[in-house]
Structure formats: C-alpha cells, structure tokens
Design an enzyme around this catalytic site. Structure first.
Site, PDB file in Angstrom:
ATOM      1  CD  GLN A  92      -3.276  17.881 -41.544  1.00  0.00           C
ATOM      2  OE1 GLN A  92      -3.607  18.865 -40.882  1.00  0.00           O
ATOM      3  NE2 GLN A  92      -2.369  17.928 -42.524  1.00  0.00           N
ATOM      4  CG  HIS A  94      -5.165  18.348 -35.790  1.00  0.00           C
ATOM      5  ND1 HIS A  94      -3.919  18.569 -36.315  1.00  0.00           N
ATOM      6  CD2 HIS A  94      -6.055  18.864 -36.678  1.00  0.00           C
ATOM      7  CE1 HIS A  94      -4.045  19.205 -37.477  1.00  0.00           C
ATOM      8  NE2 HIS A  94      -5.322  19.375 -37.727  1.00  0.00           N
ATOM      9  CD  GLU A 111      -8.475  21.425 -38.287  1.00  0.00           C
ATOM     10  OE1 GLU A 111      -7.450  21.856 -37.744  1.00  0.00           O
ATOM     11  OE2 GLU A 111      -8.483  20.909 -39.414  1.00  0.00           O
ATOM     12  CG  HIS A 168      -8.502  16.565 -40.861  1.00  0.00           C
ATOM     13  ND1 HIS A 168      -8.130  16.187 -39.587  1.00  0.00           N
ATOM     14  CD2 HIS A 168      -7.771  17.674 -41.138  1.00  0.00           C
ATOM     15  CE1 HIS A 168      -7.219  17.032 -39.118  1.00  0.00           C
ATOM     16  NE2 HIS A 168      -6.986  17.953 -40.047  1.00  0.00           N
ATOM     17  NE  ARG A 188       3.122  17.075 -42.839  1.00  0.00           N
ATOM     18  CZ  ARG A 188       4.233  17.509 -42.260  1.00  0.00           C
ATOM     19  NH1 ARG A 188       5.112  16.635 -41.806  1.00  0.00           N
ATOM     20  NH2 ARG A 188       4.479  18.787 -42.148  1.00  0.00           N
TER      21      ARG A 188
END
Length: 311
Positions: A92, A94, A111, A168, A188
C-alpha cells in the site's frame, strides 16, 4: 492528571492473537490492530480515569484544548497503534497532507514502525524498483510486483520511518508499534488475491496509488540518536514536523522533563510506576496514556520499555 486510555481493537483479514501478550482481552481471533492512542472517529479511545472518565479522547480534545496546551480547531494530530501481522498486509501507499486534504478530507499519513517482535527471516516491503513514473505505471499495470517491490529483512528493535508516498507492507510474523498522523486513508496496490469471509477480494486503488507514490523513497532513512540520561537508555528514532518518537529502556528512576505540552506514552515491555504531582499510577506492558499540560513533577520508576511521541 494523565489520561489513561482504553484500547480500541480492529478486526483485520491478516490479524491474529499476538496482542494477548499485552494483557488485552481481544475480541477477535484475527485482531489486527490495537488503536492505543486515538482521537480518530474510526476508533477513538475512551478515557479511563479522572474528571473526563467515560468520554472519548476525540470529545475531550475538542472541548478542552487547554488540557493539551494548544488552541485553535486542528484535529488531534497523532495515532498510536500496535499491529499484529499474523499474515502479510497488503502492499500500500498513503497520500501526503496536500493530496489527502483535497481528496479525502483528512490528514495525510506519514508513519513509522518500531519492531516489537518478528519471526526469523521476517521482512517488510519498503520502496520500489522503478526509475520513473512511466516505468512505475507499466509495472503496476502488468502486475510485475516481484520485480517492483523492494524487500528488507527486519528484527526486534528495528525502526523504520515511512513518509507519505512510500510503498510499503508489513510482512507475516511481525508485531509493531506504529506512530502515525491521525489518518485512516490507505491506497492498496496489491493484496495477494486474498478474499474475505464472503469470498470477495478487497478493493485496490491503483490510480490513486500511481498519483501519490514518491519514487525517491526507497530505503529506510533515519539515524537513531542514543544516549544515557540519569542512568537510563534513551533513543530518539525520528524528529520532524510530523512527530518525534523516542524510546526509553528503564532500569530504575527517571525524573522526566516533558519536551512538549502533551506527550503520548506506551509501555511496550516490563512494568513500573509513574508519579505525577505526587500522585502515583501503576504502569504495565500494554498501558497507554497521555501526559497533559497540567502534569508536572513527573518521575518514572521501574524496569520497562516506553515509546514516547509528540508533535
């Protein structure tokens, strides 16, 4: 007074039962996520103590920002999770703040991962082997994923910074603590053709992924800073405009000077106690809480490992 928080558990197709190691009564045999410190509407914690007991963290943040030493109408910025990857997660990416606010109406999702446990030879996917956008699009369109994805071996104690735009995936057999922006937007790219209980494949988001992938982020890129403070082992893993994440490995007493008006604290191993304004609270593995703007004269004591984050 600190805000102690009741975890929120999320069922995931790739989850398992490893979160029981944190003394949690998990609700599912495939519990994938513990939302440990969250004010996100998709899983906000209930406060377990003090005058705000029974309220959600989201509500308290909105109605009493002085408790956090902040003002204005910004949303709570961070989300702390523990993830049990009993099976591999989807590959996926972000979006960053600009894209997410335009198309999703929330923060982007930068993250980072602290590896709590990992089976031998466990690995993550981090970054891609594509020299430009044209090659990236072609490899995704033709599902050349074995050649596209960059794989990295991991072990307990490793740390990975995952900026928005980084392709990642967490591999099978990995338990991590994740500190992230307070966002629940995931695109995804590949999900191993898995199906849910009803036989349906999960949605992919290939066009959005192509739009947000950052090709320059292909290898883990932080240099932890280590020092001994008051006899305790301190590591700063990352510090930037999104968050600072620190680890304290405690064996004794620490007089703690808050680096921010409020700090997020997770006990990931061991046990001990914290004294705040002469009030003492018990800490154990799996405890999560927020040190607020009113908390002073803070002393930690015990044998435990803590992850502390703040903006």
């Amino acid at each position: 007074m600190p805000l102690f928080l009741k975890p929120v558990f999320q069922e995931r197709i790739w989850g398992g039962t490893a979160l029981k190691a944190f003394n949690y009564h998990i609700p599912y045999e495939n519990t994938g996520e513990c939302w440990a410190i969250s004010a996100h509407p998709n899983g906000t914690n209930i406060i377990e103590n003090g005058k705000h007991k029974g309220k959600t963290l989201e509500a308290v943040w909105d109605e009493d920002k002085s408790l956090f030493g902040v003002s204005g109408d910004a949303k709570f910025p961070l989300l702390t999770k523990i993830l049990d990857a009993n099976d591999k997660l989807s590959v996926q990416v972000h979006p960053d703040d600009t894209y997410a606010q335009k198309y999703e109406g929330e923060y982007g999702k930068t993250e980072c991962w602290y590896i709590l446990d990992a089976k031998e030879d466990a690995e993550i996917i981090y970054g891609v082997h594509a020299k430009d956008q044209e090659e990236l699009d072609e490899m995704i369109d033709h599902q050349q994923f074995d050649a596209l994805f960059n794989r990295v071996k991991v072990k307990p104690g490793d740390f990975f910074y995952v900026p928005a735009g980084t392709v990642h995936a967490i591999g099978e057999g990995i338990l991590i603590l994740e500190t992230q922006q307070s966002s629940d937007t995931t695109y995804r790219i590949y999900d191993y053709d898995r199906t849910d209980k009803a036989g349906n494949k999960r949605d992919l988001h290939l066009e959005q992924s192509k739009s947000v992938i950052n090709l320059s982020t292909n290898s883990p890129n932080t240099t932890p800073k280590h020092e001994v403070i008051q006899g305790q082992n301190y590591t700063q893993f990352v510090s930037n405009s999104f968050f600072t994440v620190e680890r304290w490995v405690m064996n004794g007493k620490l007089t703690y000077e808050k680096p921010n008006t409020y700090c997020l604290v997770s006990i990931v191993d061991g046990n001990g106690e914290i004294s705040i304004n002469n009030d003492v609270y018990t800490l154990e593995k799996g405890t999560h809480f927020i040190l607020t703007a009113t908390d002073q004269a803070i002393i930690f004591n015990g044998e435990m490992t803590m992850i502390i984050s703040y903006v």
